[in-house]
Write a protein that holds these residues in place. Structure first.
Motif, PDB file in Angstrom:
ATOM      1  N   GLY A 307       0.798  -1.225   0.000  1.00 33.63           N
ATOM      2  CA  GLY A 307       0.000   0.000   0.000  1.00 33.63           C
ATOM      3  C   GLY A 307       0.826   1.267   0.000  1.00 33.63           C
ATOM      4  N   GLN A 335       1.215  -2.571   6.567  1.00 26.82           N
ATOM      5  CA  GLN A 335       0.465  -1.690   5.685  1.00 26.82           C
ATOM      6  C   GLN A 335       1.067  -0.300   5.808  1.00 26.82           C
ATOM      7  OE1 GLN A 335      -3.917  -2.228   6.167  1.00 26.82           O
ATOM      8  NE2 GLN A 335      -3.341  -3.890   7.549  1.00 26.82           N
ATOM      9  N   LYS A 356      -5.149  -1.498   1.041  1.00 25.25           N
ATOM     10  CA  LYS A 356      -3.979  -1.889   1.821  1.00 25.25           C
ATOM     11  C   LYS A 356      -4.268  -3.167   2.613  1.00 25.25           C
ATOM     12  CE  LYS A 356      -2.404   2.850   2.813  1.00 25.25           C
ATOM     13  NZ  LYS A 356      -2.147   3.798   3.935  1.00 25.25           N
TER      14      LYS A 356
END
Length: 448
Positions: A307, A335, A356
């Motif tokens: 992400g 993430q 994400k």
């Protein structure tokens, strides 16, 4: 005449192993000055909180810990990575006594002196401190920090802003500390820094001395010397520079553990370029395959970020394909979090939170299959295991391929009558089962 009572200090240590070493240094100096360490808030004259400031969730954990210490004790000194932003701390907790940043040991000790004076009757012969200093790890393993700071400019990271540029410790000093730890009973040395591969770069690999002989200040020469101490030596935070190849023969020879913790972070060239990762143009898959050709039992651990701003589905799929080809043994995944002050926050292409999360779940599911398969390959083998804990149900330890806190365990069936295992024992274990993360077996030989 009434003997003065020693000042008592409570201590809360948060964050990574590098921060843990900072806490050990502060506690060692306080003990040298006669302070006692309190196991509770109630018994402490003052509480020191060593904070983490790497990501926002860690900052919140630090603020919560400070708040708890204030509520339970009321007299709190703050240090560590988040301490570099005193305004943010005092905005939430204005009543803290003092705030200092990472590695500012003298300021912490000075603040403790001001709020919990040590007794004039301090006796260095009575208040003994072991030669290896105060350690917060179990007796049989210890972290060996070889450098402070980092010279990289990774766009997602603020560590150089928090801890400064690379400062390598003199190689003789590092090796002397390692010797003291081994003499005190340590069976495993975990080598740490922000960038272990860069050790000595700032000193131009200057030659130092240990045991009367010259040793260059470099990762390779340090590993050669540590390999002479007769204990497990585990390398963490090894950036994938080309010169890491030179260390692989030492692993293959068994001089140090066949284990490398390398934070690859991603596999997409576009994402790595945006991250400004060092060595992002290296053909890492080819090098991994070459390392395993030289050292078939090599265990590789890594961390990745999903992400990251601009990461496309194609970039993420490339990462999944890369993981399938690399067959890493252990993987941690995060993430992307927009850390205040990180340059990546200004990059275009922010990835939605739900994307994400979905990518994180897919990556962890894919890696779980890889890790489980690699552990299954150990079933039927006899492995050397370092015992960490002994319970009524058996012992819990780690193989050479497992670092404490972050990797799996080896669960050992209750030992045969007459053989009592203890933490720190090295034993041979026949592996009978494996699951996604851990191994299970029974003693194959008496404890060493």
């Amino acid at each position: 005449m009434t003997e003065s009572k020693a000042g008592r200090v409570g201590f809360v240590s948060l964050g990574c192993p590098k921060a843990l070493v900072d806490s050990e240094r502060i506690l060692t100096q306080l003990r040298l000055e006669g302070y006692e360490v309190s196991p509770s808030y109630d018994g402490a004259d003052v509480v020191v909180v060593n904070t983490c400031g790497f990501i926002d969730s860690a900052k919140q954990e630090s603020l919560d810990a400070i708040g708890e210490a204030l509520a339970e004790n009321g007299r709190v000194i703050v240090t560590g990575c988040m301490g570099g932003d005193e305004g943010a701390i005092r905005a939430v907790h204005p009543d803290v006594l003092a705030v200092s940043g990472p590695q500012q040991y003298e300021q912490v000790v000075a603040a403790v002196r001001a709020w919990a004076p040590a007794p004039a009757a301090h006796d260095p012969y009575r208040d003994l401190v072991p030669p290896q200093g105060i350690k917060l790890t179990p007796r049989h393993y210890a972290y060996l920090k070889i450098a402070e700071g980092c010279n990289h400019a990774c766009t997602f990271c603020i560590i150089p802003d928090l801890r400064g540029r690379l400062v390598s410790r003199p190689v003789g000093e590092v090796l002397d500390e390692a010797e003291r730890l081994v003499a005190a009973g340590v069976r495993e040395l975990l080598v740490i820094s922000q960038d272990t591969s860069a050790y000595g770069v700032d000193l131009k690999y200057r030659t130092g001395f240990w045991q009367g002989r010259p040793v260059k200040t470099s990762m390779l020469e340090l590993c050669r010397a540590l390999g002479e101490l007769g204990v497990w030596v585990r390398l963490h935070y090894v950036y994938p520079y080309p010169h890491v190849d030179a260390v692989i023969p030492l692993l293959a020879e068994g001089r140090i553990l066949r284990y490398l913790d390398i934070p690859f972070q991603h596999a997409s060239p576009a994402v790595l370029k945006a991250m400004k990762r060092p060595a992002h143009q290296e053909k890492t898959l080819d090098r991994i395959h070459d390392w395993r050709r030289q050292c078939p039992d090599l265990v590789l651990r890594s961390t990745f970020i999903v992400g990251f701003p601009g990461e496309t589905e194609a970039d993420f799929q490339l990462l999944l394909d890369w993981l399938g080809a690399a067959q890493l043994d252990r993987v941690g995944c995060f993430q992307y979090e927009a850390v205040a002050g990180a340059r990546a926050n200004a990059l275009p292409g922010a990835v939605p939170e739900e994307v994400k999360r979905e990518r994180w779940e897919r990556l962890m599911a894919a890696q779980q299959e890889i890790s489980a398969a690699r552990l299954q390959a150990r079933v039927g083998r006899t492995l050397e295991v370092l015992v960490d804990e002994v319970t009524d149900a058996g012992a819990i330890g780690r193989s050479r391929g497992d670092a404490p806190e972050i990797d799996g365990h080896v669960y050992i069936d209750p030992e045969p009558e007459g053989s009592a295992l203890r933490p720190g024992d090295l034993v041979q274990v026949l592996i009978e089962e494996a699951d996604d993360y851990d191994l299970y077996g029974q003693l194959a030989a008496p404890a060493s």
